[in-house]
Scaffold this active site. Sequence first.
Site, PDB file in Angstrom:
ATOM      1  N   ASP A  29       0.862  -1.187   0.000  1.00 45.19           N
ATOM      2  CA  ASP A  29       0.000   0.000   0.000  1.00 45.19           C
ATOM      3  C   ASP A  29       0.902   1.242   0.000  1.00 45.19           C
ATOM      4  OD1 ASP A  29      -3.201   0.544   1.135  1.00 45.19           O
ATOM      5  OD2 ASP A  29      -1.777   2.205   1.004  1.00 45.19           O
ATOM      6  N   ILE A  30       0.564   2.206  -0.829  1.00 47.54           N
ATOM      7  CA  ILE A  30       1.418   3.392  -1.007  1.00 47.54           C
ATOM      8  C   ILE A  30       1.301   4.367   0.169  1.00 47.54           C
ATOM      9  CG2 ILE A  30      -0.161   4.949  -2.274  1.00 47.54           C
ATOM     10  CD1 ILE A  30       3.450   4.055  -3.266  1.00 47.54           C
ATOM     11  N   HIS A  93      -9.909  -5.711  -2.624  1.00 51.04           N
ATOM     12  CA  HIS A  93      -8.546  -5.869  -2.126  1.00 51.04           C
ATOM     13  C   HIS A  93      -8.585  -6.177  -0.639  1.00 51.04           C
ATOM     14  CE1 HIS A  93      -9.657  -1.610  -2.056  1.00 51.04           C
ATOM     15  NE2 HIS A  93      -8.931  -1.475  -0.956  1.00 51.04           N
TER      16      HIS A  93
END
Length: 129
Positions: A29-30, A93
């Site tokens: 995850d960014i 997700h």
Amino acid sequence: MSSIFTKIINGEIPSYKIAENEDFYVFLDINPNAKGHTLVVPKKEINKLFDLDEGLYNRLMSYSRKIAKAIEKVIPCERIGMAVIGLEVPHVHVHLIPLQKMEDIQFIKKVKMSPQEFETTAKAIATNL
Ligand code: 5GP
């Protein structure tokens, strides 16, 4: 229009990839809640978790378990938490989040990671699969 995750899966947008198979693509995850916060995404673009067919749903849970075990080997934590939300990105997700305390699963506090840290974390998880 394709979701941002479909663009990542297709390589149109970069990601810190951990793994992929026929059904799923896995990457960091960014904007992580904690170091090692990982997303497991079905390649088939479906909005809601419980709209997955039963086979794909079961494979998603099974693959998420495998990834969680690898994260736990790499990131010191109490346990790996799992969340499915999808309010920001309407493409199924699973969030896998190393937890030290309850706040870590609450999407309130975020941690900063450098590109180098993302790179080495993704690689370390991948090599422990
Ligand atoms: P949700 O849809 O479950 O509410 O949250 C979507 C998650 O996807 C967020 O944690 C967000 O940081 C992550 N995310 C959104 N866009 C990108 C992106 O372009 N790359 C990566 N690696 N993660 C993203």
